[in-house]
Structures are given as C-alpha cells and as structure tokens.
Design a protein around this motif. Structure first.
Motif, PDB file in Angstrom:
ATOM      1  N   SER A   1       0.909  -1.102  -0.014  1.00 13.72           N
ATOM      2  CA  SER A   1      -0.052  -0.010   0.068  1.00 13.72           C
ATOM      3  C   SER A   1       0.917   1.139  -0.010  1.00 13.72           C
ATOM      4  CB  SER A   1      -0.788   0.046   1.283  1.00 13.72           C
ATOM      5  OG  SER A   1      -0.036   0.074   2.431  1.00 13.72           O
TER       6      SER A   1
ATOM      7  N   GLU B   1      -0.937   5.629   8.348  1.00 18.21           N
ATOM      8  CA  GLU B   1      -1.405   4.387   8.129  1.00 18.21           C
ATOM      9  C   GLU B   1      -2.693   4.045   9.045  1.00 18.21           C
ATOM     10  OE1 GLU B   1       1.420   1.483  10.962  1.00 18.21           O
ATOM     11  OE2 GLU B   1       1.642   1.403   8.589  1.00 18.21           O
TER      12      GLU B   1
ATOM     13  N   TRP C   1      -8.179   5.695   5.833  1.00 19.14           N
ATOM     14  CA  TRP C   1      -7.747   4.169   5.520  1.00 19.14           C
ATOM     15  C   TRP C   1      -8.823   3.183   6.072  1.00 19.14           C
ATOM     16  CZ3 TRP C   1      -4.735   2.459   2.070  1.00 19.14           C
ATOM     17  CH2 TRP C   1      -3.450   3.116   1.516  1.00 19.14           C
TER      18      TRP C   1
ATOM     19  N   THR D   1      -1.444  -6.623   4.555  1.00 20.91           N
ATOM     20  CA  THR D   1      -0.631  -5.757   3.915  1.00 20.91           C
ATOM     21  C   THR D   1       0.652  -5.916   4.685  1.00 20.91           C
ATOM     22  OG1 THR D   1      -2.278  -4.255   3.753  1.00 20.91           O
ATOM     23  CG2 THR D   1      -0.204  -3.339   3.502  1.00 20.91           C
TER      24      THR D   1
ATOM     25  N   THR E   1       4.817  -5.138   5.057  1.00 22.16           N
ATOM     26  CA  THR E   1       5.838  -3.869   5.279  1.00 22.16           C
ATOM     27  C   THR E   1       6.846  -3.919   4.086  1.00 22.16           C
ATOM     28  OG1 THR E   1       7.524  -5.284   6.320  1.00 22.16           O
ATOM     29  CG2 THR E   1       5.740  -4.342   7.992  1.00 22.16           C
TER      30      THR E   1
END
Length: 466
Positions: A206, A215, A220, A237, A239
């Motif tokens: 993302s 985030e 979001w 998701t 890193t």
C-alpha cells in the motif's frame, strides 16, 4: 475469391502487434539480435519453424510492456479535471469536496525488475477530491498503467502511482493498494523432488499521501471498508522491508551462487540480456538491475535443449509384455479406466519466451488385474516435456504419445493452462484459460469413454497450482 495467401494471412492475424513492419526501430533490432543469442545459448536453431519470428515477437512484447517509460502523467490528467461542487449545506463530505472515490479491481501487469518475468497485479486506487473538482475515472487506471508498464517492484510501483496522482490531481489525499502475483518457476530437479511446489509468490502493498499519509488515519478505515467486499484486509498488507526480502524468487540468497556461476558459464547470454535492458531505456548498472541478466539467464536455462531421450528404465517393455498375455492384446471388455488428475506443469512458450503453466489430466485403460501406472512416472513424463520451449498443442500430443507407447494404446490427455503471453502483450486478456485434448486408441472411437473421463476432472483445476 480463392484461398488466402499464407503470408498475407499471417500479417493480418498478427497485425494487432504490428509484427510485420518494413522499417524497424534500432531498439527493436537490438532486442531481436539479443534474443537470437539467447536461443542459440539454449541449443536452439532460431531459423527453425516456430522460432523464426520469435525474436521479433519478443522485441515487440517487451517494448509494448515497457511503453510507460515514454508516457507522462501530465498528458493523461491534463484536461480530465472537471468542476464538481460539494455539499450545498449541512456537515459532511461529498462530491468535489471530501467525498472518497475508489476504483477497484484494475487488472494490470508489470515486468519484475529482478528477473524480467511479467507479474500480475490487481490495483485498487482512490482519492479524496478537493477544490471542488474531480478527475475522469478512466485516468486513474491509465496513470496506474503508465507506471506498471515499466520494470518494477511492488512497493515502488504503488509509491509512484500514489505520488503521480497526488501531484497531478492535487486532491486531499491518494491511496493505492496492490495485490501482486509473481510466478515462482521451479527448475526440473526441484519440482521432481517437491510435488507440492508453490507456483506463486503473493504480496499486498500500500501507499498513501495527504489524508492517507498516516497508516492509522480514519481515511484508511473508509478505504479498506470499501475493499472488504473484494477480500482485501489490512492484516494482509506487508511492510516495505518484508516485500523487499520476499518478493522475487530469483533474488533469494539460495540463488545467488547459481547466478554467479551462470555469468561465467554463459557470458554471451548475460551480455545479451543487458543489451535488452539498454534497448528498453534502462541502465543495466542501476543497483536494482545489476543481477537481473544473470537471474533471467538462470531461469531461461531451465528450457535448454539438451536433446536427451527419456529413460523409462525398461518400464515400458515390462508393461507391454503384461498387456499381451499369450501374445494377444487384451480385449476391450477386460480393461478398466484409470486416471491421474491435476498433475501440475510449467513450460515456456517458444513464440514469445514467456511462461505458461497449468495442470495435466491423463486417462487410460489398463487390463484388469494389472496395477495402474504410478503417479511419479506420469509426473516425470509431464515435466520432461514441460521443461522445453513448447506450444500447448505439442505438449499435449507428446504426453499422450509417450503414455500410449507404454500402455499400448488407449490414452486421453487434457491440458489446461494459463499463458502469460495472453496478459503481458497484445490483447491483455486476464483470466483466460486454454484447454487442449489428445485422444488415442479406444478414446478416439468411444464417446462414452471420453465423456466418463471428462466428467472425472474437477472444476477450476488450474487453481490447484496457485
């Protein structure tokens, strides 16, 4: 009007890729020459039928697949911003002032910068309008495609799409989520040892700007809430560091030694791939691309034409003797149908030097009382013919003929495959699947036997290797 001229028909069929052109650009010629070097390194004759036009096809596909280097976001967005007011009264966000806009499920492809293999991605992109203006929805897709049509890795691709839209639209914020699939192509030795080889590496990345810059921002939550219907959750998701270390199978530490050895063993092939990178407008010395030529050559050498014959260790002779008791072939009524389904395979399209993969189903009749063929033998036959420059029709025939030579006749083979060339060039047809059939002996004359075997094949079989 009479029969069509074969040469003219070829031009018409492949006109979508502009395959036959009288004047070629220098970059195209350079890639063609490099592909000829690669084919020679595989022990192939690039003048044989089936390979004559492969260098040009590869050049066209690569240049088309990296056209994003010559495109500018400004040219796409400019003129596509439209006035749209927000709420007339009351408290809230809507329209051209704060109303979240998401375009979901954009099917795209890109080329992995580490190995030059295409990878698939599903893009979800959204933005929060500001200044009482919105952008044409198709432009979100086109901007994403500009950066996908370059040599990429997932995280940088997401960041570039996000940054370009933020600067081009100037919204309150932009959010991008990419679901990426990279084929994990085994070598023939490893796939024989590991029948459950995982054929894909999957990552989800993302990127956000403005109100999506944090985030944990509320924006979001809204974005991900609208994606939950597509099976995308925040827990999936990864890193940035995890993507960098796990994305491309060719860049794993276990492959580093093999790649280094290939540079020494195949210097002409490695140099040819570096030439292709330059012709695409890239710098082979860029740190992310330094190992790419050796990674690509290592993968390509899986399909080296060694001209070895299949060794069945006398198994064929043993079965043939059993199939003919007292010197006579067993009667049709004394045979039982057996099958092996979902034998996974990986191969390489000889027309575009792109992978295709899928499953093979094999049905055959064997005399009652005789043990049916072992799955390991059939799997070996499939991989023997799979790890070559191939076309699916030939692969299907070769498997059927080899199994028939062992059993003495009655064989049916179905191959279901996904072709990378269907998504990474020309028509870009995502989700398409190709099935081919070969029938020998009893199966060629017995519709009931064919129907019985086809009914035994489970639905959605190509998902078995995903």
């Amino acid at each position: 009007m009479g029969s069509l001229d074969e040469g003219h028909l070829c031009v018409e069929i492949e006109n979508g890729m502009k395959l036959d052109v009288s004047e070629k650009e220098p970059e195209t010629i350079a890639i063609e020459d490099a592909v000829k070097v690669l084919l020679q390194g595989l022990g192939e004759d690039f003048n044989r039928d089936g390979l004559k036009k492969t260098p040009l096809r590869v050049a066209k596909a690569l240049r088309e697949g990296t056209r994003g280097y010559k495109q500018k976001v400004k040219d796409i967005v400019q003129g596509a911003l439209f006035p749209e007011v927000g709420l007339h009264d009351g408290v809230g966000h809507a329209g051209g002032v704060g109303g979240l806009v998401i375009v979901r499920d954009l099917d795209l492809f890109s080329y992995c910068e580490s190995c030059l293999l295409p990878f698939q991605l599903k893009c979800h992109v959204g933005y929060v309008p500001s200044c009482q203006r919105v952008v044409g929805l198709s432009k979100l897709s086109r901007v994403a495609d500009v950066f996908a049509k370059r040599l990429q890795d997932p995280q940088r691709l997401a960041d570039e799409i996000c940054s370009a839209l933020h600067h081009g639209i100037r919204p309150a914020g932009v959010a991008v989520i990419l679901e990426c699939l990279h084929i994990h192509f085994p070598n023939v030795e490893s796939v024989l040892l590991d029948s459950k080889h995982q054929g894909w590496v999957k990552v989800l990345v993302s990127s956000g700007s403005g109100v999506f810059g944090n985030e944990n921002a509320d924006a979001w939550s809204d974005f991900l809430g609208l994606l939950k219907f597509r099976g995308v959750t925040v827990d999936r998701t990864l890193t940035r560091d995890s993507v960098n270390h796990s994305w491309c199978p060719s860049s794993s530490s276990s492959m580093s030694k093999i790649s280094s050895e290939l540079v020494v063993a195949n210097p002409e092939m490695v140099a040819a791939v570096a030439s292709i990178l330059r012709s695409l407008g890239e710098d082979p010395l860029r740190k992310e691309l330094v190992e790419t030529p050796s990674h690509f050559v290592r993968w390509l050498m899986n399909f080296e034409n060694t001209k070895l014959e299949m060794k069945l260790n006398g198994f064929a002779c043993g079965i043939s003797d059993l199939l003919k008791p007292n010197g006579e072939i067993s009667s049709r009524n004394n045979k039982q149908m057996h099958s092996e389904l979902n034998l996974s395979f990986w191969s390489q399209c000889e027309h575009h030097l792109l992978p295709f993969y899928g499953v093979v189903h094999i049905g055959y009749f064997c005399p009652k009382g005789i043990n049916h063929l072992g799955k390991s033998l059939l799997r070996s036959i499939v991989h023997f013919y799979g790890f070559k420059l191939q076309v699916q029709e030939r692969l299907t025939r070769q498997i059927a003929e080899t199994v028939s030579s062992i059993l003495g006749g009655d064989v049916m083979v179905v191959v279901e495959a996904n072709h990378t060339c269907m998504i990474s060039r020309g028509i870009e047809k995502f989700g398409s699947n190709t099935a081919t059939i070969a029938v020998l002996g009893r199966f060629s004359t017995d519709p009931a036997a064919r129907a019985m075997f086809l009914q035994s094949i489970p639905d959605d079989t190509t998902s078995q290797i995903l």
